[in-house]
Write a protein that holds these residues in place. Structure first.
Motif, PDB file in Angstrom:
ATOM      1  N   THR A  63     -47.068 -32.986 -26.282  1.00  9.28           N
ATOM      2  CA  THR A  63     -46.994 -31.746 -27.031  1.00  9.28           C
ATOM      3  C   THR A  63     -46.643 -30.601 -26.097  1.00  9.28           C
ATOM      4  N   THR A  64     -45.806 -29.698 -26.572  1.00  6.59           N
ATOM      5  CA  THR A  64     -45.597 -28.442 -25.885  1.00  6.59           C
ATOM      6  C   THR A  64     -46.219 -27.369 -26.758  1.00  6.59           C
ATOM      7  N   SER A  65     -47.129 -26.621 -26.193  1.00  6.94           N
ATOM      8  CA  SER A  65     -47.825 -25.580 -26.933  1.00  6.94           C
ATOM      9  C   SER A  65     -47.278 -24.220 -26.534  1.00  6.94           C
ATOM     10  N   ILE A  66     -46.872 -23.451 -27.529  1.00  4.29           N
ATOM     11  CA  ILE A  66     -46.439 -22.076 -27.295  1.00  4.29           C
ATOM     12  C   ILE A  66     -47.709 -21.234 -27.316  1.00  4.29           C
ATOM     13  N   LEU A  67     -48.029 -20.641 -26.154  1.00  8.01           N
ATOM     14  CA  LEU A  67     -49.307 -19.963 -26.000  1.00  8.01           C
ATOM     15  C   LEU A  67     -49.244 -18.477 -26.325  1.00  8.01           C
ATOM     16  N   ARG A  68     -48.235 -17.768 -25.793  1.00  9.11           N
ATOM     17  CA  ARG A  68     -48.136 -16.319 -25.987  1.00  9.11           C
ATOM     18  C   ARG A  68     -46.672 -15.886 -25.992  1.00  9.11           C
ATOM     19  N   ILE A  69     -46.407 -14.754 -26.640  1.00 10.92           N
ATOM     20  CA  ILE A  69     -45.119 -14.068 -26.572  1.00 10.92           C
ATOM     21  C   ILE A  69     -45.466 -12.644 -26.164  1.00 10.92           C
ATOM     22  N   LEU A  70     -45.190 -12.311 -24.919  1.00  9.89           N
ATOM     23  CA  LEU A  70     -45.644 -11.038 -24.355  1.00  9.89           C
ATOM     24  C   LEU A  70     -44.479 -10.096 -24.067  1.00  9.89           C
ATOM     25  N   TYR A  71     -44.724  -8.817 -24.297  1.00 11.50           N
ATOM     26  CA  TYR A  71     -43.749  -7.788 -23.952  1.00 11.50           C
ATOM     27  C   TYR A  71     -43.775  -7.617 -22.448  1.00 11.50           C
ATOM     28  N   GLU A  72     -42.659  -7.914 -21.811  1.00 10.84           N
ATOM     29  CA  GLU A  72     -42.553  -7.845 -20.358  1.00 10.84           C
ATOM     30  C   GLU A  72     -41.106  -7.563 -20.016  1.00 10.84           C
ATOM     31  N   PRO A  73     -40.684  -6.277 -20.105  1.00 14.11           N
ATOM     32  CA  PRO A  73     -39.274  -5.954 -19.865  1.00 14.11           C
ATOM     33  C   PRO A  73     -38.824  -6.338 -18.461  1.00 14.11           C
ATOM     34  N   VAL A  74     -37.560  -6.730 -18.368  1.00 15.02           N
ATOM     35  CA  VAL A  74     -36.971  -7.028 -17.062  1.00 15.02           C
ATOM     36  C   VAL A  74     -36.820  -5.732 -16.291  1.00 15.02           C
ATOM     37  N   ASP A  75     -37.273  -5.716 -15.065  1.00 18.08           N
ATOM     38  CA  ASP A  75     -37.150  -4.531 -14.225  1.00 18.08           C
ATOM     39  C   ASP A  75     -35.694  -4.371 -13.815  1.00 18.08           C
ATOM     40  N   THR A  76     -35.089  -3.261 -14.162  1.00 15.29           N
ATOM     41  CA  THR A  76     -33.661  -3.045 -13.906  1.00 15.29           C
ATOM     42  C   THR A  76     -33.390  -2.345 -12.604  1.00 15.29           C
ATOM     43  N   LEU A  77     -34.398  -2.161 -11.752  1.00 14.80           N
ATOM     44  CA  LEU A  77     -34.181  -1.475 -10.474  1.00 14.80           C
ATOM     45  C   LEU A  77     -33.579  -2.366  -9.449  1.00 14.80           C
TER      46      LEU A  77
END
Length: 77
Positions: A63-77
């Protein structure tokens, strides 16, 4: 390969509109069916450059369990 969704991940889907949440759910399940990952390994998948999906692959049952979907923007610096 069975895909399961944690209560947290299902709650996280609510941050998207209904159509995007449904599309994301289908897309993730398709990707995870063939994602190269070993049993016992955690997976981080980027989505839309602003979110990260955290999953874990279990050995028994397979089984693959999807645990979380988190807001984590890619740092564009």
């Amino acid at each position: 390969m069975h895909i399961s969704w944690s209560d947290f991940a299902l709650r996280d889907l609510k941050q998207f509109d209904v159509f995007e949440a449904q599309a994301l759910r289908v897309q993730l399940e398709e990707v995870l069916q063939t994602y190269p990952c070993n049993e016992g390994e955690s997976i981080r998948i980027r989505y839309d450059d602003e979110y990260v999906v955290i999953c874990h692959r279990f050995a028994s049952p397979k089984t693959t369990s999807i645990l979380r979907i988190l807001y984590e923007p890619v740092d564009t610096l």
